[in-house]
Design a protein around this motif. Structure first.
Motif, PDB file in Angstrom:
ATOM      1  N   GLY A 679       8.345  14.703  -6.458  1.00 14.37           N
ATOM      2  CA  GLY A 679       8.050  13.496  -7.233  1.00 14.37           C
ATOM      3  C   GLY A 679       6.533  13.274  -6.925  1.00 14.37           C
ATOM      4  N   SER A 680       5.985  12.536  -7.769  1.00 11.94           N
ATOM      5  CA  SER A 680       4.717  12.281  -7.839  1.00 11.94           C
ATOM      6  C   SER A 680       4.613  10.424  -7.555  1.00 11.94           C
ATOM      7  CB  SER A 680       4.020  12.499  -9.105  1.00 11.94           C
ATOM      8  OG  SER A 680       2.401  12.394  -8.669  1.00 11.94           O
ATOM      9  N   ASN A 681       4.029   9.978  -6.701  1.00 20.18           N
ATOM     10  CA  ASN A 681       3.948   8.573  -6.301  1.00 20.18           C
ATOM     11  C   ASN A 681       2.737   8.084  -6.409  1.00 20.18           C
ATOM     12  OD1 ASN A 681       6.669   8.682  -5.504  1.00 20.18           O
ATOM     13  ND2 ASN A 681       6.285   9.053  -3.456  1.00 20.18           N
ATOM     14  N   ALA A 682       2.533   6.798  -6.760  1.00 24.68           N
ATOM     15  CA  ALA A 682       1.283   6.068  -6.800  1.00 24.68           C
ATOM     16  C   ALA A 682       1.714   4.443  -6.687  1.00 24.68           C
ATOM     17  CB  ALA A 682       0.572   6.147  -8.182  1.00 24.68           C
ATOM     18  N   PRO A 683       1.754   4.418  -5.233  1.00 23.89           N
ATOM     19  CA  PRO A 683       2.073   2.980  -4.653  1.00 23.89           C
ATOM     20  C   PRO A 683       0.772   2.295  -4.720  1.00 23.89           C
ATOM     21  CG  PRO A 683       2.085   4.218  -2.834  1.00 23.89           C
ATOM     22  CD  PRO A 683       2.021   5.210  -3.835  1.00 23.89           C
ATOM     23  N   ILE A 684       0.443   0.952  -5.500  1.00 26.73           N
ATOM     24  CA  ILE A 684      -0.550   0.358  -5.560  1.00 26.73           C
ATOM     25  C   ILE A 684      -0.241  -0.726  -4.470  1.00 26.73           C
ATOM     26  CG2 ILE A 684      -1.941  -1.348  -6.782  1.00 26.73           C
ATOM     27  CD1 ILE A 684      -0.842  -0.026  -9.441  1.00 26.73           C
ATOM     28  N   VAL A 685      -1.365  -0.716  -3.365  1.00 26.23           N
ATOM     29  CA  VAL A 685      -1.295  -1.638  -2.311  1.00 26.23           C
ATOM     30  C   VAL A 685      -2.529  -2.545  -2.361  1.00 26.23           C
ATOM     31  CG1 VAL A 685      -0.169   0.165  -0.814  1.00 26.23           C
ATOM     32  CG2 VAL A 685      -2.561   0.163  -0.666  1.00 26.23           C
ATOM     33  N   GLU A 686      -2.245  -3.628  -1.429  1.00 27.21           N
ATOM     34  CA  GLU A 686      -3.195  -4.990  -1.295  1.00 27.21           C
ATOM     35  C   GLU A 686      -3.339  -4.977   0.222  1.00 27.21           C
ATOM     36  OE1 GLU A 686      -4.135  -8.049  -4.182  1.00 27.21           O
ATOM     37  OE2 GLU A 686      -3.339  -9.013  -2.536  1.00 27.21           O
ATOM     38  N   VAL A 687      -4.513  -4.872   0.578  1.00 25.54           N
ATOM     39  CA  VAL A 687      -4.569  -4.965   2.158  1.00 25.54           C
ATOM     40  C   VAL A 687      -5.175  -6.313   2.470  1.00 25.54           C
ATOM     41  CG1 VAL A 687      -5.333  -4.262   4.526  1.00 25.54           C
ATOM     42  CG2 VAL A 687      -4.480  -2.550   2.774  1.00 25.54           C
ATOM     43  N   ASP A 688      -4.760  -7.188   3.282  1.00 31.67           N
ATOM     44  CA  ASP A 688      -5.357  -8.535   3.499  1.00 31.67           C
ATOM     45  C   ASP A 688      -6.319  -8.267   4.873  1.00 31.67           C
ATOM     46  OD1 ASP A 688      -6.416 -10.902   4.642  1.00 31.67           O
ATOM     47  OD2 ASP A 688      -4.674 -11.959   3.857  1.00 31.67           O
ATOM     48  N   VAL A 689      -7.528  -8.135   4.816  1.00 35.07           N
ATOM     49  CA  VAL A 689      -8.411  -7.652   5.825  1.00 35.07           C
ATOM     50  C   VAL A 689      -8.627  -8.712   6.966  1.00 35.07           C
ATOM     51  CG1 VAL A 689      -9.815  -6.282   4.410  1.00 35.07           C
ATOM     52  CG2 VAL A 689     -10.556  -8.460   4.660  1.00 35.07           C
ATOM     53  N   GLU A 690      -8.169  -9.972   6.596  1.00 38.62           N
ATOM     54  CA  GLU A 690      -8.153 -11.130   7.750  1.00 38.62           C
ATOM     55  C   GLU A 690      -6.883 -10.744   8.635  1.00 38.62           C
ATOM     56  OE1 GLU A 690     -10.429 -13.129   8.088  1.00 38.62           O
ATOM     57  OE2 GLU A 690     -11.696 -12.333   6.885  1.00 38.62           O
ATOM     58  N   THR A 691      -5.764 -10.491   8.028  1.00 37.74           N
ATOM     59  CA  THR A 691      -4.502 -10.498   8.699  1.00 37.74           C
ATOM     60  C   THR A 691      -4.186  -9.183   9.095  1.00 37.74           C
ATOM     61  OG1 THR A 691      -3.030 -10.379   6.857  1.00 37.74           O
ATOM     62  CG2 THR A 691      -3.917 -12.720   7.473  1.00 37.74           C
ATOM     63  N   GLY A 692      -4.539  -7.999   8.165  1.00 33.79           N
ATOM     64  CA  GLY A 692      -4.046  -6.854   8.310  1.00 33.79           C
ATOM     65  C   GLY A 692      -2.888  -6.309   7.628  1.00 33.79           C
ATOM     66  N   GLU A 693      -2.291  -7.444   6.919  1.00 27.66           N
ATOM     67  CA  GLU A 693      -0.917  -7.388   6.095  1.00 27.66           C
ATOM     68  C   GLU A 693      -1.262  -6.538   4.954  1.00 27.66           C
ATOM     69  OE1 GLU A 693       0.627 -11.265   5.710  1.00 27.66           O
ATOM     70  OE2 GLU A 693       1.490 -11.447   7.606  1.00 27.66           O
ATOM     71  N   VAL A 694      -0.321  -5.707   4.609  1.00 26.59           N
ATOM     72  CA  VAL A 694      -0.318  -4.807   3.364  1.00 26.59           C
ATOM     73  C   VAL A 694       0.975  -5.279   2.390  1.00 26.59           C
ATOM     74  CG1 VAL A 694      -0.051  -2.474   2.565  1.00 26.59           C
ATOM     75  CG2 VAL A 694      -1.009  -2.847   4.771  1.00 26.59           C
ATOM     76  N   GLU A 695       0.788  -5.680   1.201  1.00 30.16           N
ATOM     77  CA  GLU A 695       1.677  -5.780   0.336  1.00 30.16           C
ATOM     78  C   GLU A 695       1.523  -4.515  -0.923  1.00 30.16           C
ATOM     79  OE1 GLU A 695       2.740  -9.274  -3.202  1.00 30.16           O
ATOM     80  OE2 GLU A 695       0.982  -9.456  -2.136  1.00 30.16           O
ATOM     81  N   ILE A 696       2.882  -4.094  -1.042  1.00 34.17           N
ATOM     82  CA  ILE A 696       2.746  -2.904  -2.109  1.00 34.17           C
ATOM     83  C   ILE A 696       3.068  -3.846  -3.455  1.00 34.17           C
ATOM     84  CG2 ILE A 696       4.274  -1.034  -2.967  1.00 34.17           C
ATOM     85  CD1 ILE A 696       4.921  -0.818  -0.085  1.00 34.17           C
ATOM     86  N   LEU A 697       2.137  -3.683  -4.499  1.00 35.93           N
ATOM     87  CA  LEU A 697       2.246  -4.623  -5.671  1.00 35.93           C
ATOM     88  C   LEU A 697       3.170  -3.821  -6.646  1.00 35.93           C
ATOM     89  CD1 LEU A 697      -1.663  -5.323  -6.082  1.00 35.93           C
ATOM     90  CD2 LEU A 697       0.170  -6.741  -4.837  1.00 35.93           C
ATOM     91  N   THR A 698       3.131  -2.709  -6.838  1.00 31.89           N
ATOM     92  CA  THR A 698       3.928  -1.851  -7.562  1.00 31.89           C
ATOM     93  C   THR A 698       3.960  -0.359  -6.981  1.00 31.89           C
ATOM     94  OG1 THR A 698       3.617  -3.111  -9.561  1.00 31.89           O
ATOM     95  CG2 THR A 698       4.561  -0.987  -9.857  1.00 31.89           C
ATOM     96  N   PHE A 699       5.326  -0.045  -6.829  1.00 33.49           N
ATOM     97  CA  PHE A 699       5.461   1.464  -6.615  1.00 33.49           C
ATOM     98  C   PHE A 699       5.850   2.230  -7.881  1.00 33.49           C
ATOM     99  CE2 PHE A 699       7.007   5.135  -4.565  1.00 33.49           C
ATOM    100  CZ  PHE A 699       6.539   5.341  -3.115  1.00 33.49           C
ATOM    101  N   HIS A 700       4.690   3.143  -8.365  1.00 32.82           N
ATOM    102  CA  HIS A 700       4.980   3.870  -9.389  1.00 32.82           C
ATOM    103  C   HIS A 700       5.585   5.239  -9.076  1.00 32.82           C
ATOM    104  CE1 HIS A 700       3.175   1.362 -12.514  1.00 32.82           C
ATOM    105  NE2 HIS A 700       2.337   1.125 -11.775  1.00 32.82           N
TER     106      HIS A 700
END
Length: 828
Positions: A679-700
């Protein structure tokens, strides 16, 4: 023969196409599960049943000076108290994952016994020290509290790298914590590293995670005094393969210990392979009391000391590359922390050899590991079986190399991908990828990413605006392989004379097939019996679906049940993404056998040749006449005969067994996995540099598992696997303090992914049938867990690349505090 909770395809499913196979038929298991009609082992309580509880060590490392059981035995509800001394009089130690261990420095090899209860010394927090049996679980808990254990605490070691120094030794009898080591070279890695333009180095950590099944371990054991045998209901995984861990510990033959797993088990993910300790203890107690004994593991026990943790690794990886972007050589070294005992099975350190270079063409590779013991819960199998950390470390060093040579990481990957015209492709480690077009899959995921850059989540204006808010978005496509359909022969490599493997012949290799039985009932319906167990994968649906096609009947005409360990032959069963491939092959085989039998039966009935009859649409017809016999009529005829020709059984051989291409891997006890889903993956992530928290916006993701037998089940497996991969990448970890005290013993501490964390998954499928399997199917049960952590980690690196951080995702899980530290260190 016995079966439990058989499933009928109760919905009158009508096929709109010519085949049920390939359709997303609803799972026949789901109705009883969703309506509360499923019976789990926790629902089984025989008449006159007693209940067991365990006294567990609160110390990571301590001598057991004395165990005073007098007050517990005086409790009015107490029926039994046992310690290791009691077990040693009548029973055996449990099998371990290594054979004899060489004593440090001397070369002498000694046994490393593990008793079901701690013997003279406790080696991890939660290790069972004594068992008690009482009239109820509540009373048993009270009795357990009255067992007084006097400990002399010792310094503990809870760090795998530190354990290698042997300053604190977990087992004095062997004098070292390093109980296994191997260094395997393929090709000429030294030359590759000498000749390459540059060598890129990286260090990566994979934290201790594991499956946390909804249903904890459970067992009900009954000893039969007259027959001197045991009946054990439990939710162990691979009950026909690892039943030896039970009957050998009890000191009985296999036929004297009947292990039965209910049709419904609330999850395992590999972890329940290791619950034999509970099975043995309950069986011993039942034998001592001559009454049924039940044990139900609670959540605290499961998280703390349930023998269910998984890989815990420190990697040092080197990649030799040329400045033109060619990968020349790979050097992988790692330490795997196995906890207090090398449990059965052990080979999570070897399975990565089956995907040694992932989707890349690299011929010269060095692979070396140390297997060490520490004062932690012992390690067991978990979905992916050790491949996920390897893929993570490999993808990280690939990213780092691309940065060092100044090449786009996606183009760097594409340049080195194995090409479709090279299939079947033999890895340096001699496993073979069966089929696939990796460049096309990477191209497709890249198209999806480009669409996101055009007004989507990665639109440059959106990305820039988010950065103003301190939120960094990124993605890094990659192609990852899921090895499927394990054989068994290589799994005892650690217990073999490895020096003698070069002389081993092909005739010495023994692989295990998958067994299936089928028979026609009096009413003309079909009954099939699986020799494996299930923990929610949908085996009954799969077999009913395929058998319906092969016998030209409806799935609702088929009932599928299970065999216990005595009635079933020794099987490998549910592991290593085996079942879709092995059960579909067995289903085709048993159906063909049954049809032959039915045609012979009808021909004899009509006194004609088998050439004059034909099976079709669930009956046998005379080719040149107008007579036919239904399945019910054939069953009635067969009931009067001397032999039962309305029954058939079939053993589907492991796909590698008949292929010469796998000879070198098979004889050398190297991991053999003849299917390579990818499989080929492309999870689009967003990192909050103030908190270090990662949100995966969409996992393609674009995935290929060969022929999809039931797309609904395939999608379910992929979604579940990716959810577990998200948990591994960002949330989960069984952390330990330096003194061996576990930090995650409740679900407030061990953070499982929830609807808050699992992203929207955009999934596409391609189908590249395997040339090695009966139906073209490939294993698909471990994908997601294998590929998601690596993909998420490299996407995090891509998101934070503008900050100039040095591989911020260099440990799993990539927790917020880790990212914050990386960001703070850069700012300072």
């Amino acid at each position: 023969m016995s079966s439990s909770q058989p499933a009928e395809a109760d919905a009158e499913v009508e096929s709109e196409s010519e085949s049920f196979t390939g359709q997303g038929l609803p799972r026949v298991e789901d109705h009883r599960i969703l309506t509360g009609e499923a019976e789990y082992v926790h629902d089984i309580t025989p008449e006159n049943c007693l209940h067991m509880a365990l006294v567990r060590s609160m110390h990571a490392h301590a001598e057991i000076v004395d165990i005073d059981t007098s007050e517990a035995e005086a409790h009015p509800d107490c029926e039994l108290v046992l310690t290791a001394e009691d077990l040693k009089a009548d029973y055996n130690p449990m099998p371990t994952g290594v054979g004899r261990v060489k004593i440090g420095g001397t070369g002498e090899a000694v046994e490393l016994p593990e008793w079901s209860l701690a013997d003279e010394k406790a080696r991890f927090v939660g290790e069972p020290v004594a068992l008690v049996v009482a009239s109820s679980r509540y009373a048993a808990e009270d009795v357990a509290d009255l067992v007084d254990v006097d400990y002399d605490t010792l310094e503990a070691v809870a760090d795998g790298m530190k354990a290698r120094e042997d300053e604190v030794v977990v087992h004095e009898s062997i004098g070292t914590n390093v109980v296994d080591h191997e260094h395997i070279e393929f090709g000429d890695p030294d030359a590759a590293f000498d000749d390459a333009d540059r060598v890129v180095e990286g260090e990566y950590s994979w934290g201790r995670i594991s499956g946390v099944p909804l249903e904890t371990a459970g067992v009900v054991a009954q000893y039969d005094d007259e027959a001197d045998s045991f009946d054990i209901d439990c939710n162990i995984q691979l009950h026909t393969l690892v039943d030896e861990t039970i009957y050998e510990t009890l000191g009985y033959d296999a036929d004297d210990v009947r292990v039965n797993v209910p049709a419904d088990v609330g999850g395992s993910y590999g972890t329940k392979i290791a619950i034999h300790r509970y099975c043995c203890l309950a069986a011993m107690a039942s034998q001592q009391l001559e009454r049924p004994v039940k044990f139900e593991e609670d959540r605290l026990e499961n998280l703390q000391g349930g023998d269910m943790h998984s890989s815990d690794r420190e990697y040092e990886v080197r990649l030799a590359v040329d400045d033109d972007g060619t990968m020349r050589g790979l050097d992988v070294w790692f330490v795997d922390d196995f906890g207090a005992f090398p449990r059965y099975p052990i080979n999570q350190v070897l399975k990565p050899l089956s995907v040694l270079t992932n989707s890349y063409e690299i011929e010269d590779v060095s692979y070396e590991y140390d297997l060490v013991l520490t004062n932690k819960t012992s390690q067991t199998a978990y979905r992916g079986f050790g491949v996920d950390p390897h893929i993570y470390a490999l993808e990280m060093i690939v990213d780092e190399a691309a940065r060092e040579i100044g090449t786009d990481p996606t183009e760097f990957r594409r340049r080195n991908l194995i090409r479709p015209e090279q299939m079947p492709y033999t890895l340096p480690s001699k496993n073979i990828y069966d089929s696939g077009d990796y460049p096309a899959t990477l191209d497709r995921i890249q198209e999806i990413v480009e669409d996101e850059r055009d007004g989507g989540l990665l639109d440059p204006e959106v990305v820039a605006a988010k950065r103003e808010e301190g939120k960094y978005r990124g993605v890094q496509p990659s192609v990852i392989i899921e090895p499927g359909v394990s054989g068994s022969d290589w799994t005892d490599r650690q217990r073999s004379n490895r020096d003698a493997l070069e002389e081993r012949s092909r005739e010495e290799v023994e692989e295990l097939p998958e067994h299936l039985r089928a028979e026609i009932s009096e009413d003309g319906t079909v009954r099939a019996f699986l020799a494996t167990d299930s923990s929610g994968q949908g085996h009954q649906t799969l077999v009913s679906q395929l058998l319906a096609d092969e016998l030209e009947v409806l799935p609702s005409d088929i009932e599928v049940g299970y065999l216990d360990s005595v009635d079933a032959p020794t099987e490998y069963g549910s592991a290593a993404s085996r079942m879709a491939v092995m059960l579909s092959g067995a289903t085709v085989g048993v159906a063909e056998e049954l049809v032959r039998n039915l045609e012979e039966l009808a021909a004899d009935h009509w006194s004609v040749s088998t050439d004059d009859v034909s099976y079709q649409d669930g009956s046998v017809e005379l080719i040149d006449g107008d007579d036919s016999l239904s399945l019910a009529e054939l069953a009635a005829i067969d009931a009067d005969g001397d032999e039962r020709r309305t029954r058939a059984s079939y053993d589907y051989d492991h796909p590698a067994t008949e292929l010469e291409e796998f000879d070198e891997a098979l004889t050398g006890k190297l991991p053999v996995y003849p299917t390579a889903a990818f499989g080929s993956n492309a999870p689009i992530v967003e990192v909050d540099v103030e908190t270090g928290e990662v949100e995966i916006l969409t996992f393609h993701t674009v995935r290929d598992c060969g022929t999809m037998l039931n797309p609904m089940i395939v999608e379910g497996q992929a979604h579940g696997g990716i959810a577990q991969g998200v948990g591994a990448a960002l949330l989960e970890e069984f952390g330990y303090e330096a003194n061996g005290q576990p930090q995650a013993i409740t679900l407030f501490d061990y953070l499982l992914p929830s609807i808050e964390n699992v992203p929207k998954i955009e999934m596409e499928h391609t189908e590249t049938p395997s040339p090695f399997t009966e139906t073209g199917a490939k294993g698909v049960g471990e994908g997601g867990m294998i590929d998601a952590p690596a993909s998420i980690a490299t996407s995090i690196n891509a998101a934070l690349e503008p900050l100039g951080l040095d591989e911020p995702a260099d440990r799993i899980p990539v927790a917020p505090d880790h990212l914050r530290k990386k960001i703070r260190d850069r700012e300072q």
